[in-house]
Motif scaffolding. Structure first.
Motif, PDB file in Angstrom:
ATOM      1  N   LEU A 170       0.252  52.131 -35.401  1.00  0.00           N
ATOM      2  CA  LEU A 170       1.022  52.468 -36.851  1.00  0.00           C
ATOM      3  C   LEU A 170      -0.120  53.070 -38.211  1.00  0.00           C
ATOM      4  O   LEU A 170      -1.318  52.265 -38.288  1.00  0.00           O
ATOM      5  CB  LEU A 170       1.016  51.800 -36.508  1.00  0.00           C
ATOM      6  CG  LEU A 170       2.327  51.179 -36.053  1.00  0.00           C
ATOM      7  CD1 LEU A 170       3.506  50.530 -36.792  1.00  0.00           C
ATOM      8  CD2 LEU A 170       3.319  52.424 -35.726  1.00  0.00           C
ATOM      9  N   LYS A 171      -0.097  54.266 -38.770  1.00  0.00           N
ATOM     10  CA  LYS A 171      -0.102  54.535 -39.417  1.00  0.00           C
ATOM     11  C   LYS A 171       0.109  54.478 -41.398  1.00  0.00           C
ATOM     12  O   LYS A 171       1.238  54.061 -41.081  1.00  0.00           O
ATOM     13  CB  LYS A 171      -0.909  56.228 -39.244  1.00  0.00           C
ATOM     14  CG  LYS A 171      -1.338  56.535 -38.458  1.00  0.00           C
ATOM     15  CD  LYS A 171      -1.741  58.227 -39.057  1.00  0.00           C
ATOM     16  CE  LYS A 171      -2.664  58.269 -37.299  1.00  0.00           C
ATOM     17  NZ  LYS A 171      -3.152  57.891 -36.731  1.00  0.00           N
ATOM     18  N   GLY A 172      -0.637  54.111 -42.507  1.00  0.00           N
ATOM     19  CA  GLY A 172       0.150  53.914 -43.663  1.00  0.00           C
ATOM     20  C   GLY A 172      -0.098  52.678 -44.235  1.00  0.00           C
ATOM     21  O   GLY A 172      -0.898  51.826 -43.462  1.00  0.00           O
ATOM     22  N   ASP A 173       0.596  52.497 -45.400  1.00  0.00           N
ATOM     23  CA  ASP A 173      -0.123  50.967 -45.567  1.00  0.00           C
ATOM     24  C   ASP A 173       0.983  50.039 -44.924  1.00  0.00           C
ATOM     25  O   ASP A 173       1.973  50.633 -44.457  1.00  0.00           O
ATOM     26  CB  ASP A 173       0.297  50.854 -47.391  1.00  0.00           C
ATOM     27  CG  ASP A 173       1.565  50.905 -48.056  1.00  0.00           C
ATOM     28  OD1 ASP A 173       2.764  51.400 -46.659  1.00  0.00           O
ATOM     29  OD2 ASP A 173       2.307  51.591 -49.566  1.00  0.00           O
ATOM     30  N   PHE A 174       0.746  48.809 -45.391  1.00  0.00           N
ATOM     31  CA  PHE A 174       1.403  47.303 -45.099  1.00  0.00           C
ATOM     32  C   PHE A 174       3.129  48.175 -45.229  1.00  0.00           C
ATOM     33  O   PHE A 174       4.470  47.706 -43.936  1.00  0.00           O
ATOM     34  CB  PHE A 174       1.446  46.362 -45.598  1.00  0.00           C
ATOM     35  CG  PHE A 174       2.231  45.244 -45.247  1.00  0.00           C
ATOM     36  CD1 PHE A 174       1.618  44.527 -44.091  1.00  0.00           C
ATOM     37  CD2 PHE A 174       3.520  44.270 -45.669  1.00  0.00           C
ATOM     38  CE1 PHE A 174       2.545  43.712 -43.043  1.00  0.00           C
ATOM     39  CE2 PHE A 174       4.309  43.678 -45.247  1.00  0.00           C
ATOM     40  CZ  PHE A 174       3.471  43.286 -44.066  1.00  0.00           C
ATOM     41  N   THR A 175       3.610  48.459 -45.644  1.00  0.00           N
ATOM     42  CA  THR A 175       5.251  48.865 -46.189  1.00  0.00           C
ATOM     43  C   THR A 175       5.712  49.987 -45.196  1.00  0.00           C
ATOM     44  O   THR A 175       7.063  49.571 -44.074  1.00  0.00           O
ATOM     45  CB  THR A 175       5.804  49.461 -47.150  1.00  0.00           C
ATOM     46  OG1 THR A 175       6.266  48.493 -48.123  1.00  0.00           O
ATOM     47  CG2 THR A 175       6.937  49.390 -47.874  1.00  0.00           C
ATOM     48  N   ASP A 176       5.168  50.903 -45.002  1.00  0.00           N
ATOM     49  CA  ASP A 176       4.920  52.155 -44.005  1.00  0.00           C
ATOM     50  C   ASP A 176       5.141  51.261 -42.675  1.00  0.00           C
ATOM     51  O   ASP A 176       5.621  52.370 -41.454  1.00  0.00           O
ATOM     52  CB  ASP A 176       3.517  53.231 -44.300  1.00  0.00           C
ATOM     53  CG  ASP A 176       4.139  53.652 -45.762  1.00  0.00           C
ATOM     54  OD1 ASP A 176       5.333  53.907 -45.827  1.00  0.00           O
ATOM     55  OD2 ASP A 176       3.249  54.461 -45.737  1.00  0.00           O
ATOM     56  N   LYS A 177       4.102  50.827 -41.575  1.00  0.00           N
ATOM     57  CA  LYS A 177       3.733  50.425 -40.601  1.00  0.00           C
ATOM     58  C   LYS A 177       5.406  49.085 -40.113  1.00  0.00           C
ATOM     59  O   LYS A 177       5.620  48.475 -39.575  1.00  0.00           O
ATOM     60  CB  LYS A 177       2.444  49.034 -41.003  1.00  0.00           C
ATOM     61  CG  LYS A 177       1.292  49.680 -40.526  1.00  0.00           C
ATOM     62  CD  LYS A 177       0.076  49.307 -40.776  1.00  0.00           C
ATOM     63  CE  LYS A 177      -1.261  49.894 -39.933  1.00  0.00           C
ATOM     64  NZ  LYS A 177      -2.234  48.884 -40.458  1.00  0.00           N
ATOM     65  N   VAL A 178       5.557  48.375 -41.867  1.00  0.00           N
ATOM     66  CA  VAL A 178       7.235  47.693 -41.846  1.00  0.00           C
ATOM     67  C   VAL A 178       8.290  48.550 -41.054  1.00  0.00           C
ATOM     68  O   VAL A 178       9.096  48.424 -39.569  1.00  0.00           O
ATOM     69  CB  VAL A 178       6.804  46.384 -42.559  1.00  0.00           C
ATOM     70  CG1 VAL A 178       8.573  46.543 -42.065  1.00  0.00           C
ATOM     71  CG2 VAL A 178       5.697  45.410 -42.845  1.00  0.00           C
ATOM     72  N   ARG A 179       8.071  49.657 -41.601  1.00  0.00           N
ATOM     73  CA  ARG A 179       8.864  50.682 -41.715  1.00  0.00           C
ATOM     74  C   ARG A 179       9.236  51.118 -40.150  1.00  0.00           C
ATOM     75  O   ARG A 179      10.281  51.492 -39.323  1.00  0.00           O
ATOM     76  CB  ARG A 179       8.858  52.103 -42.455  1.00  0.00           C
ATOM     77  CG  ARG A 179       9.708  51.274 -43.980  1.00  0.00           C
ATOM     78  CD  ARG A 179       9.539  52.590 -44.234  1.00  0.00           C
ATOM     79  NE  ARG A 179      10.470  52.282 -46.266  1.00  0.00           N
ATOM     80  CZ  ARG A 179       9.529  52.091 -46.863  1.00  0.00           C
ATOM     81  NH1 ARG A 179       8.422  53.034 -46.360  1.00  0.00           N
ATOM     82  NH2 ARG A 179      10.030  52.030 -47.598  1.00  0.00           N
ATOM     83  N   GLU A 180       8.020  51.910 -39.519  1.00  0.00           N
ATOM     84  CA  GLU A 180       7.871  51.861 -38.356  1.00  0.00           C
ATOM     85  C   GLU A 180       8.392  50.772 -37.362  1.00  0.00           C
ATOM     86  O   GLU A 180       8.373  51.353 -36.481  1.00  0.00           O
ATOM     87  CB  GLU A 180       6.254  52.891 -38.412  1.00  0.00           C
ATOM     88  CG  GLU A 180       6.040  53.660 -37.318  1.00  0.00           C
ATOM     89  CD  GLU A 180       4.804  54.540 -37.246  1.00  0.00           C
ATOM     90  OE1 GLU A 180       4.582  55.205 -36.432  1.00  0.00           O
ATOM     91  OE2 GLU A 180       4.509  54.560 -38.365  1.00  0.00           O
ATOM     92  N   LEU A 181       7.705  49.883 -37.091  1.00  0.00           N
ATOM     93  CA  LEU A 181       7.588  49.093 -36.777  1.00  0.00           C
ATOM     94  C   LEU A 181       9.054  48.981 -36.121  1.00  0.00           C
ATOM     95  O   LEU A 181       9.863  48.582 -35.108  1.00  0.00           O
ATOM     96  CB  LEU A 181       6.750  47.281 -37.134  1.00  0.00           C
ATOM     97  CG  LEU A 181       7.088  46.520 -36.321  1.00  0.00           C
ATOM     98  CD1 LEU A 181       6.423  47.015 -34.732  1.00  0.00           C
ATOM     99  CD2 LEU A 181       6.126  45.241 -36.497  1.00  0.00           C
TER     100      LEU A 181
END
Length: 200
Positions: A170-181
């Motif tokens: 997953l790429k991006g910051d923590f928030t982006d990773k949570v969304r993608e996860l």
């Protein structure tokens, strides 16, 4: 008073631990220390060292046994102190000397002399859960440990492995990773539901 303990997980394999005592209580401490950190460097000092302690530590080359009385110089160069000696005056002395050196100390069955406790630990591969009752009831802590050991499947470690691989992708910051996860998880659930309807 509320539980004021701050939970931490120490990398004992990178620290030096002194264990004072060579009896059954010391053996219990060794079970806890080496059971969680098999590569821990531990110096055991006691006037008498039980055969059980010798037998248990024979497979741990980083554990060194010294059958003699404790000396203040034993505290030199260590990071952590665990005392399992049935000697109140010695316990108090080691506590005092440890504090002078700013060393954290655990004294068996003496919560008022402890900077930290060796709590119950649930282990499932890479997953570890620490349990503390703030010294109020080791029996309850042990029972909770048993319940969690039964409830958590062995496969949880495989799940952790896959989640770690997914996180690395997953790429991006923590928030982006949570969304993608979350999106991946939702997709997996949708697929399972569809498969369930088809199989009927």
């Amino acid at each position: 008073m509320d539980n004021q303990l701050f939970p931490v997980f120490l990398q004992l394999n990178q620290l030096r631990t002194l264990l004072v005592g060579g009896g059954n209580v010391a053996l219990e401490k060794l079970y806890a220390l080496l059971g969680n950190s098999p590569q821990a460097t531990i110096m055991v000092v006691a006037k008498e060292i039980n055969p059980e302690v010798r037998a248990y530590t024979v497979d741990y080359p980083a554990v060194h046994l010294y059958e003699r009385a404790f000396d203040d110089t034993d505290l030199d160069g260590v990071d952590l102190v665990v005392v399992a000696a049935n000697n109140p005056s010695l316990n108090a002395h080691i506590r005092q000397e440890s504090r002078k050196r700013h060393l954290l100390i655990n004294v068996a069955d003496k919560p008022d002399l402890c900077d930290f406790y060796l709590g119950s630990v649930v282990k499932k591969g890479n997953l570890k859960l620490g349990i503390s009752t703030n010294g109020k009831s080791p029996t309850i802590a042990k029972r909770i440990k048993e319940l969690l050991n039964e409830a958590l499947p062995e496969e949880i470690d495989e799940t952790l492995h896959y989640m770690s691989q997914l996180r690395d992708l997953l790429k991006g910051d923590f928030t982006d990773k949570v969304r993608e996860l979350n999106a991946h998880t939702a997709s997996l659930l949708t697929s399972k539901r569809k498969h369930g309807r088809i199989s009927k």
